[in-house]
Each structure stands twice: as structure tokens, then as C-alpha cells.
Design a protein around this motif. Sequence first.
Motif, short mmCIF file in Angstrom:
data_model
loop_
_atom_site.label_atom_id
_atom_site.label_comp_id
_atom_site.label_asym_id
_atom_site.label_seq_id
_atom_site.Cartn_x
_atom_site.Cartn_y
_atom_site.Cartn_z
N GLY A 161 42.81 55.36 83.92
CA GLY A 161 41.51 54.87 84.42
C GLY A 161 40.40 55.12 83.43
O GLY A 161 40.24 54.38 82.48
N ASP A 162 39.66 56.22 83.64
CA ASP A 162 38.51 56.52 82.79
C ASP A 162 38.83 57.62 81.78
O ASP A 162 39.75 58.41 81.99
CB ASP A 162 37.34 57.00 83.66
CG ASP A 162 36.92 55.92 84.63
OD1 ASP A 162 36.82 54.75 84.19
OD2 ASP A 162 36.72 56.23 85.82
N PRO A 163 38.03 57.70 80.70
CA PRO A 163 38.19 58.84 79.79
C PRO A 163 37.93 60.13 80.56
O PRO A 163 37.16 60.15 81.53
CB PRO A 163 37.10 58.63 78.73
CG PRO A 163 36.67 57.21 78.86
CD PRO A 163 36.95 56.80 80.27
N VAL A 164 38.57 61.20 80.14
CA VAL A 164 38.43 62.48 80.84
C VAL A 164 37.98 63.53 79.83
O VAL A 164 38.56 63.64 78.75
CB VAL A 164 39.79 62.88 81.47
CG1 VAL A 164 39.77 64.33 81.89
CG2 VAL A 164 40.12 62.00 82.65
N THR A 165 36.95 64.28 80.18
CA THR A 165 36.52 65.38 79.32
C THR A 165 36.97 66.69 79.98
O THR A 165 36.67 66.94 81.15
CB THR A 165 34.99 65.36 79.13
OG1 THR A 165 34.65 64.12 78.51
CG2 THR A 165 34.52 66.50 78.25
N VAL A 166 37.73 67.46 79.23
CA VAL A 166 38.33 68.66 79.81
C VAL A 166 38.17 69.84 78.86
O VAL A 166 38.02 69.68 77.66
CB VAL A 166 39.85 68.46 80.05
CG1 VAL A 166 40.11 67.64 81.28
CG2 VAL A 166 40.54 67.88 78.83
N LYS A 167 38.25 71.01 79.46
CA LYS A 167 38.28 72.25 78.68
C LYS A 167 39.71 72.48 78.23
O LYS A 167 40.65 72.31 79.02
CB LYS A 167 37.91 73.40 79.60
CG LYS A 167 36.60 74.03 79.33
CD LYS A 167 36.51 75.25 80.21
CE LYS A 167 35.08 75.67 80.34
NZ LYS A 167 34.92 76.84 81.17
N THR A 168 39.88 72.91 77.01
CA THR A 168 41.23 73.20 76.55
C THR A 168 41.19 74.38 75.58
O THR A 168 40.13 74.95 75.33
CB THR A 168 41.89 71.93 75.96
OG1 THR A 168 43.28 72.17 75.76
CG2 THR A 168 41.25 71.52 74.65
N LEU A 169 42.35 74.76 75.07
CA LEU A 169 42.45 75.99 74.27
C LEU A 169 43.22 75.73 73.00
O LEU A 169 44.31 75.15 73.04
CB LEU A 169 43.18 77.05 75.11
CG LEU A 169 43.56 78.36 74.44
CD1 LEU A 169 42.33 79.17 74.06
CD2 LEU A 169 44.46 79.19 75.37
N ASN A 170 42.67 76.15 71.89
CA ASN A 170 43.45 76.21 70.65
C ASN A 170 44.13 77.57 70.66
O ASN A 170 43.49 78.60 70.44
CB ASN A 170 42.52 76.04 69.44
CG ASN A 170 43.28 76.12 68.13
OD1 ASN A 170 44.24 76.90 68.00
ND2 ASN A 170 42.89 75.31 67.17
N THR A 171 45.42 77.58 70.94
CA THR A 171 46.12 78.85 71.16
C THR A 171 46.27 79.64 69.86
O THR A 171 46.41 80.86 69.88
CB THR A 171 47.51 78.61 71.78
OG1 THR A 171 48.21 77.65 70.99
CG2 THR A 171 47.38 78.11 73.20
N ASP A 172 46.25 78.94 68.74
CA ASP A 172 46.33 79.60 67.43
C ASP A 172 45.08 80.41 67.15
O ASP A 172 45.12 81.57 66.78
CB ASP A 172 46.39 78.49 66.37
CG ASP A 172 47.62 78.62 65.50
OD1 ASP A 172 48.40 79.55 65.75
OD2 ASP A 172 47.78 77.78 64.59
N LYS A 173 43.93 79.76 67.36
CA LYS A 173 42.64 80.38 67.02
C LYS A 173 42.03 81.13 68.20
O LYS A 173 41.05 81.86 68.01
CB LYS A 173 41.66 79.30 66.55
CG LYS A 173 42.11 78.59 65.28
CD LYS A 173 41.03 77.65 64.79
CE LYS A 173 41.45 76.96 63.50
NZ LYS A 173 40.90 75.61 63.37
N GLY A 174 42.55 80.91 69.40
CA GLY A 174 41.95 81.54 70.57
C GLY A 174 40.60 80.94 70.92
O GLY A 174 39.73 81.61 71.48
N GLU A 175 40.41 79.67 70.60
CA GLU A 175 39.11 79.03 70.86
C GLU A 175 39.19 78.09 72.05
O GLU A 175 40.11 77.26 72.14
CB GLU A 175 38.68 78.21 69.63
CG GLU A 175 38.08 79.07 68.54
CD GLU A 175 37.84 78.28 67.25
OE1 GLU A 175 37.59 78.94 66.24
OE2 GLU A 175 37.91 77.03 67.27
#
Length: 396
Positions: A161-175
Motif C-alpha cells: 500500500g503506502d510507504p512505511v517509516t519505521v524505527k530499526t536497528l543497525n545491530t553492528d553499530k548499535g544505532e
Amino acid sequence: MIIEPRIRGFICITAHPAGCAQHVHDQVAAVRAKGPIADFPKRVLVLGCSGGYGLSSRVVAAFGGGAATVGVSFEREPAENRTASAGWYNNRAFEHEAAAASLPAVTLDGDAFSAEMKARTVEAIRETLGGQVDLVVYSLAAPTRTDPTGRTWRSAIKPIGDPVTVKTLNTDKGEVFETTLQPATDEEIEGTVKVMGGEDWELWIEALKAAGVLAPGFRTVSYTYIGSELTWPIYWKATLGKAKEDLDRAARAIRAKYGDEAARVVTLKAVVTQASSAIPVVPLYGVVLFKVMQEQDLHEDILEHIDRLFRSRFTRQPNDLDEAGRIRLDDWELSAPVQTEVLRRWPLISTETLPEFADLALFRSDFLKIFGFGLAGVDYAADVDPRVVPDLSGAA
Ligand code: NAD
């Protein structure tokens, strides 16, 4: 060679033979410590046997249930100067453990979606399982599938459907950061259903039936994920969810042909595997979830989770099923105290607050273990031949 982890994005391109052997050995020991599982099917086929939920299913079936097993997976062999994929090592380690326990076990390597692999598996069932199979575990997670017409489909991990903006994690950098995911095209949705949906599961059951190797009263399970509303935009309400809805359709179709007990979709909890690490949001949700579940004394690792399935939920009462006829093993993950706490933490999570609200260390250690790194008892400084998997079956 001295083998060290070499992580590239969501994947580690090296694997450690002794570490993978230790990882399998530890899973075998964990099942044995819980004692035998009564009345378990004794002839089991596991599709996707080399890692993640499939490997744990094979370990529990064999070392808890006392089953002879045929496993199918798609893995990379080692060379003199190059490590195998982790799953290749896991398969060899499993075979050592099974041989030491006098449990028949054969592993086939190749494309499970092909007719050729289905035919090879039938032969293996005849040779290793005495000609019949009681339980078929379908645990494939793949990026592409070539169907019987020769057309190759590709799965996509995208919203619908629509674009989705989500929180996510760079597990390598911990960001922790926000990312915007563009919606899938109709073709991408169709491709994902073709790869991760139920069509190939049905084709397997038909092929085994046609060859006369399905035991009377056989059962088959396929694994799904529903998860929390936090991951729905990228999972359950997205391309992967469409594919998983198709699994529910396939289960109904198999039940209609073979009886009400024949096929079940099992809803499992989020864990760290090669497949799940590649899905945006899921690692961030996972690190928060793991911390909350540990605090509430509900955390299970992958082996404990599958052990609970086969030990206590597989022989079920009718009221254990949800409205779609699935076995719900995600009951602890989705329990109100766990989800309320995860939802409370979610808006508070940032790179800075991660240590307080989440357990990234556990994610990282589980991720490395998939590839045989970070296991107690393994000498990582030792010079090893990447073609040799040590036999740890006699170890403590
Ligand atoms: P995984 O990546 O750990 O394992 C996938 C397996 O599939 C491996 O054995 C691999 O060799 C095999 N495979 C891939 N392509 C193949 C091919 N063409 N031919 C033969 N074998 C092939 O994946 P996983 O996370 O254990 O996923 C297994 C199932 O469990 C999937 O249906 C997944 O959706 C489901 N599940 C996973 C989670 C999770 O958090 N990881 C949660 C719930 C359900």
C-alpha cells in the motif's frame, strides 16, 4: 586456518566447524536433559534442516523423540581455504551425533523446490526411514524459488500500500534510526507468496503421497510468524504476511485431502536466525522483546521453543487452535504483560537508551552462534581445517 567471523551486513560469510559442532552438541544435550518425548513420530522429514527452526526441529525429533530423520537443505561446501556455510557444518555435526546415538539420519543437499530433490528425498525415505514418513516439518526460508514451470520467483520484504517509516536497528553499530520502506509492486507481492507461501509445501505432500511414502495418519507442520503490531507494517500486513496467509490456505487444502489432523501451521516466536536478521524492524523489536521476556522469566531460546512445541503442544486439545486452525506457540511473546511492556518502551528506544531497554548483547551473541562463534569450549585460536567437522558426540 584460523577462522574468525567476517560480518557483511546481515550475514557472516565465514563459519567455524568446531563452533557449529559445539552449537549442535549443546542443542542435543539440552533436549536430552529434558528426557524423552512420549509417543513421538519415529520417521521424520525436515525441509530446511540445517539452521534456525528446522535444525532445532530435527534435534528435538531425533534426541527427544527418538526419530530417524531425513533432512534437506541448501548449503555451501567447504574448500581447502574457504569455510563452508554454517548449515553445512551443522548437518555434519548432526550426523555425528545421530550416528553415536544409533539414530538413522541422512541429509540431502540441494534445491528443495525442485522435482529432482523431491525424488531424491523419496529414495532417502525408502532407504533410511523404511519407506514411510510420519511427520514432515516444512521450515524453508529462501530468497528465490524456481517453480515446476521453470519460472524463478523472488521474494521481497516490503510493505503493502503506502510507504512505511519505521524505527530499526543497525545491530553492528548499535544505532537506532528511522528508515522509510517503499511499498511492494503487485509482482513483488506475488513473488513473495510464490517463494514463502504454501504452494511448495503442498507440492511436497503430493509428491510424497504419489510415491506412496506417507504413513497412514502422517502429520505435517509449517512455521509462521505473526508477531506484534510493531512489526505488522513490515511483516504480517506486508509481503511476508501475504505469503504466510497462503500457508494457512495450504494447510486447509492439505487437511481437506488428508484429514483434520494432517496439517498445521505453527506460529512461532521471534528469534535470531539468518532469515530473521535480514528483516527491518525485527532485530530492534527482538532486542526489546528478549530483554522484557527475560525480565518476566518467559525467555526461550530457539531450541527451548521447539522443544515446548513437540513436548507439550503437538499432542493438543482442540481448543488449543486459533480461529485459523493454527497452533499458537507465540502465546508467551504475545501475552499482555510482555506486549504492554514492549509497547511502553518502543517510543523511548534510541541509540542512547538501548542498553537500558533492550538486550543487544544477547542478539549479537545469538547471531554469532549461528555461525559457530562465541561458544564456550571452542578454541578459536586453533589452526583448523575448514573441511573437517569434529565429532563431539562423546563430549560432555
Ligand atoms: P533459517 O534461515 O535459519 O533456515 C532456513 C533453512 O532453509 C536452511 O536450512 C536453509 O538451508 C534452507 N533452505 C533455504 N533455501 C533452500 C532451498 N532452495 N532448498 C533447500 N533448503 C533451503 O530460517 P528460519 O528463521 O529458521 O525460518 C524457518 C521458518 O520459520 C520460516 O518459515 C520462517 O518464516 C519461520 N519463522 C521464523 C521466525 C524467526 O524469528 N526466525 C519466527 C517465526 C517463524
